[in-house]
Structures are given as C-alpha cells and as structure tokens.
Design an enzyme around this catalytic site. Structure first.
Site, short mmCIF file in Angstrom:
data_model
loop_
_atom_site.label_atom_id
_atom_site.label_comp_id
_atom_site.label_asym_id
_atom_site.label_seq_id
_atom_site.Cartn_x
_atom_site.Cartn_y
_atom_site.Cartn_z
CD GLU A 150 -12.60 100.91 78.21
OE1 GLU A 150 -12.97 99.88 78.81
OE2 GLU A 150 -11.55 101.52 78.51
CD GLU A 232 -15.22 97.10 84.45
OE1 GLU A 232 -14.15 97.29 83.86
OE2 GLU A 232 -15.91 98.04 84.90
#
Length: 455
Positions: A150, A232
């Site tokens: 990721e 986020e």
C-alpha cells in the site's frame, strides 16, 4: 484506508432526517460505504466510513471530484482514522471503474507510462491527511484485501497524526522532498509525507513504486489494482475537497526534459567477488522529479542493467575473481526520461574467489533487523597448516561495525580487514576457527556485507 477495508454498497435509502441535507447538488453520499461513478464510469467515488459510526456526507461532482459536506468524527489521533472518502480508478473490493486497464503487472511495458494527477482544497480546521492510496497485490486481484504493498502519498496533513510504522528515510521525488515511513499490518505500508504541503500533484505511478522496490518493500512482479485519492479524517473534515482527478497512460506527461548526467562512478572495497560504487547526484528540472538510478555493467561491448535505486551508491556482488568489469550510471525521472550515461569506471576484482588458495571463509547471518544485523559465525578454514589469517569483505555504504569478537579489524574506505587474535591464528590442516561481528545500517538499507575473501 491503511487497515482492513470492508467494502459494501448499501442500496437502502437514508432514513428521513438522519443527516442534514448538503446545499450542493446531488448526488450526495451519506451511507457509510456508499459509492457512485463519475465520467461515465471512468472513476468511482466512495464515502467509505470504515473506522467510525459517526456521520459523513460527500457531495459528488460528476466532472470528477467531491466535497466533504458533513463530518462529525472525533477519533483519537494515536489510532486509525474514521474514513477514507476517495475517488479512484481500478478495482476496490469488486467495484471496478471502466477503462483503467487495471490490474496491471508492474513489470509490464505500459506500467511506466501510468500517470495520475489531483487537485485538492483544504479547510483550516480538523485533523486529517490528504493522500493518495495506491494498492498492489501479488495477484491480479479485483476483490478483497490486497496483500502486497500500500503506497500512501501524503500531500498535506493537519494535526498530530503520522503514518503507519516509523520513518526510515527521506527522498526527493515528483518535485518535492518526502519523509519515507514503513510499517507492516499484514501487508507493507510505505508512506511518503511531503515536507512542504501542496494542494496538487502530477506524477507517474512508477516514481514512488520504484523507490519502494529499491527499499525492499515491493516487487516488480506485483499488480497495481487501484489508484485512489482522498482524505483520512480523525477530527472533523468538512470542507475537504478533491477538485479534479485523473489517471491514465500519460506517455511521460508534459515532462520531456531528461535529468542531468550523473557523475562518473568510483569504486571502493573491491574484493574477489564484489565492489561498491559511488557517484555524483543527478538533478531534474522537468517537473516530474528524480526517480532513481540504473547501474549498467559490461565485461564486453554490451552494457546491461545490474541494479540501482534512489541513492548514489550500489554494491555489486557475485562477481568473478580476477575479472575486469566496466560500470556506468544513468538517471531517470518520474516521467521515465533517461539521462545521458555517465562516464565509465573499470574495476578489476581481486584474485582468489574467496578461497585464498588453502584458505576458505563462510559467513552466516545470525540475525538482521531494519537498523542492524549480527553475522556469526564467520568460519575460516584451511587445507594446510597456517599461523595467521586475514579476512576481507565489502561493507555497504552507511554501515558501521559496532562490535567484533574473536578477531580485530580495520576499515579502509568500504573494505573491512579482519585479523586473527593471538589465541586463534594457528589453524591445522582441515581445521577451522571462527569470529563474529555486529553492525548498524540505515533503516532504509536492506544490504548485507558481501565479497568475503581470506588469506
């Protein structure tokens, strides 16, 4: 988005009055895992409230973006974020956009031209990061959790938050300087945090992926499955917006300027089977940033790539004793423009092949971690009687011996010379002795010493 993401598309209508209606035009997503497509399916926009039960709504722009209009999160900043509202190309938990050609193996010729750009707007309040989330899997996965790498690219952040793991270095890529963080949560998470915030970014996927590969955290055989851009939020988040997003085969984009020529390499620590090269850095003025270096080697007329990375040094191992090798270095930028090749250095390995006639050496790695390692035992054996012995090997750049036992040592350049002590210099025919040592290394390095030879 750094943790397990359960992707569900909820088709039930919102209960009346559950959320305040945003002022912007529909479509508006308020379901935790609500999703919609934009640009005739080219991209998917997801609300993706995977880490909290608090309200969040996003107003989707059909031209290719979204705005967070409601965000009631209040998560502790030492844990996971509440959500990852994002726009993406590719496949995420079986929800695939159209025309992305993903999954695509990172070794494919077309991978080098994959390019993405984003423009964002940030509010002055809340605790959040603005980041790309780029996923790789060992298989061409279109559903479920990716288990390869990721890659997170943080354009900006607000508040006392940090990526998964710990910082392992810094690097200059895509026109900026980035802190590099690494952690593993069932898959490798490599995060790049820009040291000076930006509201827009344009880069090739390989710019960051090649750096992750050079650090040993990703593999060229893995598949790119999705490219996502979003936020986020831990606290608040209303006002965060993706103004525009693109992904596709850019063919190098608008940057057609190659990096400057690297300096001619120099060699140090040459043994019978290895050598360490260093060279002057290249610079890139085309806008896509310096992506790394390729080390080219030849014993005849043809140069072939034998390694590289983002640093200005490289240790080549597995060489043949008493052999002349020629080396050049070439730089590449984020748009895959290649610099002219550097000047050539000729390196001749030492004779002996690590055997030293009647003497042989074998090194065992007892333990290794991100900032150090223990090599033990290093066994020195002989087919004839001898009263003393020496062992030489190449120490990678940035590594330092912090302790040694059953031997003494000196370091010159990148070459370590180990000598026996009074009690273990004598070796009978067919007998052996041993020593061990501990060393430190930069957290970004995965190399170990090589090219052991004795005499």
């Amino acid at each position: 988005m750094r943790h397990v993401h359960i992707y569900l598309i909820i088709s039930a209508l919102l209960a009346a009055g559950l959320f305040a209606a945003p002022a912007q035009a529909a479509p508006v997503l308020c379901e935790k895992f609500g999703a919609t497509t934009v640009q005739s399916g080219r991209y998917v926009v997801i609300n993706n409230v995977w880490g909290a039960d608090t309200a969040q709504c996003i107003d989707v722009n059909q031209s290719g973006g979204f705005t967070v209009t409601q965000s009631a999160h209040n998560k502790p900043t030492n844990g996971a974020p509440a959500s990852y509202p994002a726009i993406y190309a590719g496949c995420h938990y079986a929800n695939c956009s159209t025309g992305s050609n993903l999954p695509m193996q990172a070794s494919a010729a077309a991978f080098g031209s994959l390019r993405t750009s984003v423009s964002m707007t940030y509010p002055g309040s809340g605790t959040w990061d603005a980041a790309y989330d780029i996923w790789f899997d060992p298989t061409p996965r279109t559903d479920g959790q990716n288990t390869g790498a990721e890659i997170m690219v943080w354009l900006n952040k607000q508040g006392s938050i940090q990526p998964v793991g710990s910082q392992v270095g810094t690097v200059s890529l895509a026109g900026g300087t980035w802190q590099v963080w690494f952690g593993n949560i069932g898959w490798n998470v490599i995060s790049y945090v820009r040291t000076s915030a930006t509201s827009s970014l344009d880069f090739t996927i390989n710019t960051f992926y090649a750096d992750a590969i050079s650090r040993g955290h990703a593999q060229r055989s893995w598949y790119l499955t999705s490219v996502q851009a979003g936020f986020e939020p831990w606290v608040g988040g209303a006002g965060l917006a993706v103004n525009s997003f693109s992904f596709g085969s850019g063919g190098g984009g608008t940057d057609t300027t190659p990096p400057s020529t690297p300096g001619t390499p120099t060699a140090a620590g040459t043994t019978s089977t290895g050598t360490t090269l260093s060279w002057g850095a290249s610079t890139d003025t085309g806008g896509s940033g310096l992506a790394g270096y390729d080390v080219l080697r030849a014993t005849g007329d043809t140069f072939t790539r034998v390694g590289g990375g983002t640093t200005t040094s490289f240790t080549d191992t597995g060489l043949t004793p008493a052999t002349a090798y020629r080396y050049r270095v070439q730089a590449r930028d984020g748009a895959n423009n290649l610099s002219p090749e550097s000047g050539t250095v000729t390196v001749t390995t030492l004779p002996g092949g690590g055997g030293g006639g009647s003497c042989a050496v074998n090194a065992t790695t007892q333990n290794a971690w991100n900032t150090g390692y223990v090599i033990q035992p290093v066994t020195v054996s002989s087919t004839t009687a001898r009263t003393s012995w020496t062992v030489t090997f190449a120490l990678p750049a940035g590594h330092t011996i912090s302790g040694i036992w059953n031997a003494s040592y000196t370091v010159s350049g990148g070459t370590v010379t180990v000598r026996n002590l009074a009690h273990n210099g004598a070796i009978g025919p067919g007998a052996s002795t041993s020593f061990g040592y501990q060393a430190t290394r930069p957290a970004s390095s995965t190399q170990l010493p090589a090219g052991y030879a004795c005499g």
